[in-house]
Design a protein around this motif. Structure first.
Motif, PDB file in Angstrom:
ATOM      1  N   GLY A 166       0.808  -1.213   0.000  1.00  0.00           N
ATOM      2  CA  GLY A 166       0.000   0.000   0.000  1.00  0.00           C
ATOM      3  C   GLY A 166       0.840   1.261   0.000  1.00  0.00           C
ATOM      4  N   VAL A 167       1.671   1.411   1.007  1.00  0.00           N
ATOM      5  CA  VAL A 167       2.517   2.603   1.094  1.00  0.00           C
ATOM      6  C   VAL A 167       3.530   2.621  -0.049  1.00  0.00           C
ATOM      7  CG1 VAL A 167       4.123   3.898   2.553  1.00  0.00           C
ATOM      8  CG2 VAL A 167       2.201   2.655   3.584  1.00  0.00           C
ATOM      9  N   GLY A 168       4.109   1.459  -0.343  1.00  0.00           N
ATOM     10  CA  GLY A 168       5.098   1.401  -1.421  1.00  0.00           C
ATOM     11  C   GLY A 168       4.513   1.757  -2.772  1.00  0.00           C
ATOM     12  N   ALA A 169       3.295   1.300  -3.062  1.00  0.00           N
ATOM     13  CA  ALA A 169       2.679   1.597  -4.358  1.00  0.00           C
ATOM     14  C   ALA A 169       2.357   3.076  -4.492  1.00  0.00           C
ATOM     15  CB  ALA A 169       1.414   0.757  -4.531  1.00  0.00           C
ATOM     16  N   VAL A 170       1.870   3.707  -3.428  1.00  0.00           N
ATOM     17  CA  VAL A 170       1.539   5.138  -3.490  1.00  0.00           C
ATOM     18  C   VAL A 170       2.809   5.971  -3.691  1.00  0.00           C
ATOM     19  CG1 VAL A 170       0.626   7.078  -2.172  1.00  0.00           C
ATOM     20  CG2 VAL A 170      -0.578   4.893  -2.157  1.00  0.00           C
ATOM     21  N   VAL A 171       3.856   5.677  -2.920  1.00  0.00           N
ATOM     22  CA  VAL A 171       5.098   6.433  -3.056  1.00  0.00           C
ATOM     23  C   VAL A 171       5.722   6.195  -4.431  1.00  0.00           C
ATOM     24  CG1 VAL A 171       7.422   6.763  -2.133  1.00  0.00           C
ATOM     25  CG2 VAL A 171       5.500   6.411  -0.571  1.00  0.00           C
ATOM     26  N   GLY A 205      10.688  -1.778  -3.819  1.00  0.00           N
ATOM     27  CA  GLY A 205       9.354  -1.623  -4.379  1.00  0.00           C
ATOM     28  C   GLY A 205       9.053  -0.225  -4.877  1.00  0.00           C
ATOM     29  N   LEU A 206       9.899   0.744  -4.544  1.00  0.00           N
ATOM     30  CA  LEU A 206       9.691   2.109  -5.012  1.00  0.00           C
ATOM     31  C   LEU A 206      10.202   2.325  -6.429  1.00  0.00           C
ATOM     32  CD1 LEU A 206      10.719   4.107  -1.806  1.00  0.00           C
ATOM     33  CD2 LEU A 206       8.501   3.127  -2.402  1.00  0.00           C
ATOM     34  N   VAL A 207      10.940   1.368  -6.953  1.00  0.00           N
ATOM     35  CA  VAL A 207      11.495   1.477  -8.305  1.00  0.00           C
ATOM     36  C   VAL A 207      10.546   0.770  -9.270  1.00  0.00           C
ATOM     37  CG1 VAL A 207      13.469   0.968  -9.780  1.00  0.00           C
ATOM     38  CG2 VAL A 207      13.827   1.521  -7.360  1.00  0.00           C
ATOM     39  N   PHE A 208       9.975   1.537 -10.213  1.00  0.00           N
ATOM     40  CA  PHE A 208       8.979   0.994 -11.135  1.00  0.00           C
ATOM     41  C   PHE A 208       9.171   1.637 -12.506  1.00  0.00           C
ATOM     42  CE2 PHE A 208       4.194   0.490 -12.086  1.00  0.00           C
ATOM     43  CZ  PHE A 208       4.432  -0.702 -12.740  1.00  0.00           C
ATOM     44  N   PRO A 209      10.111   1.141 -13.325  1.00  0.00           N
ATOM     45  CA  PRO A 209      10.379   1.771 -14.630  1.00  0.00           C
ATOM     46  C   PRO A 209       9.161   1.811 -15.550  1.00  0.00           C
ATOM     47  CG  PRO A 209      12.133   0.242 -14.031  1.00  0.00           C
ATOM     48  CD  PRO A 209      11.041   0.039 -13.044  1.00  0.00           C
ATOM     49  N   PHE A 210       8.350   0.760 -15.534  1.00  0.00           N
ATOM     50  CA  PHE A 210       7.172   0.746 -16.391  1.00  0.00           C
ATOM     51  C   PHE A 210       6.202   1.860 -15.998  1.00  0.00           C
ATOM     52  CE2 PHE A 210       2.956  -1.077 -17.598  1.00  0.00           C
ATOM     53  CZ  PHE A 210       3.138  -0.993 -18.978  1.00  0.00           C
ATOM     54  N   GLY A 211       6.152   2.191 -14.712  1.00  0.00           N
ATOM     55  CA  GLY A 211       5.306   3.286 -14.271  1.00  0.00           C
ATOM     56  C   GLY A 211       5.782   4.628 -14.807  1.00  0.00           C
ATOM     57  N   VAL A 212       7.102   4.825 -14.921  1.00  0.00           N
ATOM     58  CA  VAL A 212       7.625   6.061 -15.507  1.00  0.00           C
ATOM     59  C   VAL A 212       7.220   6.155 -16.977  1.00  0.00           C
ATOM     60  CG1 VAL A 212       9.725   7.358 -16.015  1.00  0.00           C
ATOM     61  CG2 VAL A 212       9.547   6.064 -13.882  1.00  0.00           C
ATOM     62  N   TYR A 213       7.309   5.041 -17.670  1.00  0.00           N
ATOM     63  CA  TYR A 213       6.887   5.015 -19.071  1.00  0.00           C
ATOM     64  C   TYR A 213       5.406   5.359 -19.216  1.00  0.00           C
ATOM     65  CZ  TYR A 213       5.429   2.875 -23.479  1.00  0.00           C
ATOM     66  OH  TYR A 213       4.852   2.633 -24.703  1.00  0.00           O
ATOM     67  N   LEU A 214       4.564   4.751 -18.387  1.00  0.00           N
ATOM     68  CA  LEU A 214       3.139   5.062 -18.430  1.00  0.00           C
ATOM     69  C   LEU A 214       2.871   6.516 -18.074  1.00  0.00           C
ATOM     70  CD1 LEU A 214       1.404   1.945 -16.817  1.00  0.00           C
ATOM     71  CD2 LEU A 214       1.463   2.581 -19.217  1.00  0.00           C
ATOM     72  N   ILE A 273      -1.246   3.449 -12.138  1.00  0.00           N
ATOM     73  CA  ILE A 273       0.102   3.036 -11.738  1.00  0.00           C
ATOM     74  C   ILE A 273       0.086   2.457 -10.331  1.00  0.00           C
ATOM     75  CG2 ILE A 273       2.445   3.864 -11.304  1.00  0.00           C
ATOM     76  CD1 ILE A 273       1.996   5.926 -13.509  1.00  0.00           C
ATOM     77  N   VAL A 274      -0.725   3.037  -9.438  1.00  0.00           N
ATOM     78  CA  VAL A 274      -0.842   2.482  -8.082  1.00  0.00           C
ATOM     79  C   VAL A 274      -1.354   1.050  -8.141  1.00  0.00           C
ATOM     80  CG1 VAL A 274      -2.180   2.633  -5.947  1.00  0.00           C
ATOM     81  CG2 VAL A 274      -1.111   4.672  -6.873  1.00  0.00           C
ATOM     82  N   LEU A 275      -2.358   0.787  -8.953  1.00  0.00           N
ATOM     83  CA  LEU A 275      -2.903  -0.571  -9.050  1.00  0.00           C
ATOM     84  C   LEU A 275      -1.870  -1.537  -9.609  1.00  0.00           C
ATOM     85  CD1 LEU A 275      -6.527   0.162 -10.311  1.00  0.00           C
ATOM     86  CD2 LEU A 275      -5.849  -0.643  -8.055  1.00  0.00           C
ATOM     87  N   PHE A 276      -1.152  -1.119 -10.630  1.00  0.00           N
ATOM     88  CA  PHE A 276      -0.110  -1.974 -11.200  1.00  0.00           C
ATOM     89  C   PHE A 276       0.943  -2.322 -10.145  1.00  0.00           C
ATOM     90  CE2 PHE A 276      -1.180  -0.779 -15.697  1.00  0.00           C
ATOM     91  CZ  PHE A 276      -1.283  -2.075 -16.172  1.00  0.00           C
ATOM     92  N   GLN A 277       1.459  -1.310  -9.475  1.00  0.00           N
ATOM     93  CA  GLN A 277       2.547  -1.545  -8.527  1.00  0.00           C
ATOM     94  C   GLN A 277       2.052  -2.238  -7.261  1.00  0.00           C
ATOM     95  OE1 GLN A 277       5.446  -1.716  -9.072  1.00  0.00           O
ATOM     96  NE2 GLN A 277       6.799  -1.040  -7.445  1.00  0.00           N
ATOM     97  N   PHE A 278       0.851  -1.922  -6.819  1.00  0.00           N
ATOM     98  CA  PHE A 278       0.292  -2.616  -5.654  1.00  0.00           C
ATOM     99  C   PHE A 278       0.200  -4.111  -5.922  1.00  0.00           C
ATOM    100  CE2 PHE A 278      -3.059  -4.288  -2.985  1.00  0.00           C
ATOM    101  CZ  PHE A 278      -2.843  -3.681  -1.765  1.00  0.00           C
ATOM    102  N   THR A 279      -0.288  -4.478  -7.088  1.00  0.00           N
ATOM    103  CA  THR A 279      -0.384  -5.901  -7.432  1.00  0.00           C
ATOM    104  C   THR A 279       0.991  -6.541  -7.519  1.00  0.00           C
ATOM    105  OG1 THR A 279      -2.398  -5.402  -8.693  1.00  0.00           O
ATOM    106  CG2 THR A 279      -1.345  -7.527  -9.095  1.00  0.00           C
ATOM    107  N   ALA A 280       1.949  -5.826  -8.113  1.00  0.00           N
ATOM    108  CA  ALA A 280       3.299  -6.377  -8.250  1.00  0.00           C
ATOM    109  C   ALA A 280       3.953  -6.610  -6.891  1.00  0.00           C
ATOM    110  CB  ALA A 280       4.154  -5.446  -9.106  1.00  0.00           C
TER     111      ALA A 280
END
Length: 317
Positions: free
Chosen positions: A116-121, A183-192, A235-242
């Motif tokens: 939760g916290v990791g996906a939001v940040v 978990g704070l590193v999400f390259p695909f989220g930067v692309y999106l 992006i939160v949903l993507f990273q939260f699931t991951a």
């Protein structure tokens, strides 16, 4: 005076010639309609493929629900897709929260914090980075963005061991931060985020905000971020699931059971049931798996309208 026969023949000849050379018109629709339709395009085949895909997705969940209603005897002695004869779901849930002094609740809390916290940040970092890549011009921007895309192509499991070695150098192994920070590193989220920014935030609006005297941070938070909110939720949903489904990194990083996420704890219970002859741990692993998917389902149901609008906005450039 009447015209001569030769003149009549001469005058009529072009009309006759025009009738002969004029090609017959054939409708292209009729030619296409006459062709047989391929069998693999028929509605029956398409519906069959959809039915197989739905069954593949739902049957494991149905088995999990049915297995959670059984006691240990019914689990191995009845049909997998039939409910328990005594419907032991309540007893199984009670046994789950009391096992090992309530360690499962600790695992769930750890996972909610990790995910939760990791996906939001992570989503905030991705939105700011994607916005900067889209709206600002600086030296080496495209090369740096190429490195981000390179990170998208590398699977996270391949980075687990290098991450563990780096964490061991700075003393973060077997700590909360050792699992939380990666978990704070999400390259695909930067692309999106860059796609969302390009399609949702007009440059004219930013220019108007700057003319009104707003700084860059004020422009981002007050003007751009409300437009980017659907993308942020996506992006939160993507990273939260991951992060929620992450297994290999906690496996190599943690040794203290009190820091385990729920996936790793369920794996430990399943392993002890197989290797140490504790069949009652099967019920813990099965019931715990059912409970662990409930937050994901609730999150998607509550945020699905943002999810749909965010995916639509990101698909149009």
């Amino acid at each position: 005076m009447s015209p001569s026969p030769a003149a009549v023949v001469t005058e009529d000849r072009p009309a006759v010639h025009a009738e002969r050379v004029q090609p017959a018109y054939r409708s292209p629709d009729r030619r296409k309609a006459g062709r047989p339709r391929p069998a693999w395009l028929s509605g029956t085949v398409a519906n069959t493929v959809l039915f197989v895909a739905v069954a593949y997705a739902l049957l494991p969940a149905v088995w999990l629900v049915m297995a959670s209603t059984k006691n240990l005897a019914d689990l191995f002695g009845t049909n997998g897709f039939a409910p328990g004869r005594e419907f032991n779901l309540g007893a199984n849930l009670s046994y789950l929260v009391q096992a090992e002094d309530g360690i499962y609740l600790r695992w769930m809390l750890n996972t909610i914090v990790y995910a939760g916290v990791g996906a939001v940040v992570a989503a905030l970092v991705c939105m700011m980075a994607g916005y900067a890549f889209d709206k600002y011009h600086f030296r080496g921007k495209e090369k740096l963005f190429g490195l981000v895309l390179l990170g998208v192509m590398i699977p996270s499991t391949a980075l687990a061991l290098p991450t563990f070695l780096l964490a061991s150098k700075v003393g973060l192994t077997n700590t909360f931060l050792g699992v939380f920070l990666p978990g704070l590193v999400f390259p695909f989220g930067v692309y999106l985020a860059r796609i969302f920014s390009a399609s949702s935030v007009p440059d004219a609006v930013l220019d108007a905000s700057r003319v009104d005297g707003a700084g860059e941070l004020r422009t981002f938070w007050s003007v751009s971020f409300p437009m980017l909110r659907p993308g942020f939720v996506t992006i939160v949903l993507f990273q939260f699931t991951a992060i929620w489904n992450s297994f290999f990194l906690p496996l190599v990083m943690l040794s203290d059971p009190k820091l385990y996420p729920v996936n790793l704890g369920l794996y430990v219970w399943n392993t002890t049931a197989l290797s140490q002859g504790h069949p009652e741990d099967y019920l813990l692993a099965i019931t715990g798996s059912l409970v662990s998917i409930v937050p994901l389902v609730l999150l998607f149901l509550s945020l699905q309208r943002f999810w749909r609008s965010g995916m639509t906005a990101g698909a149009v450039d």
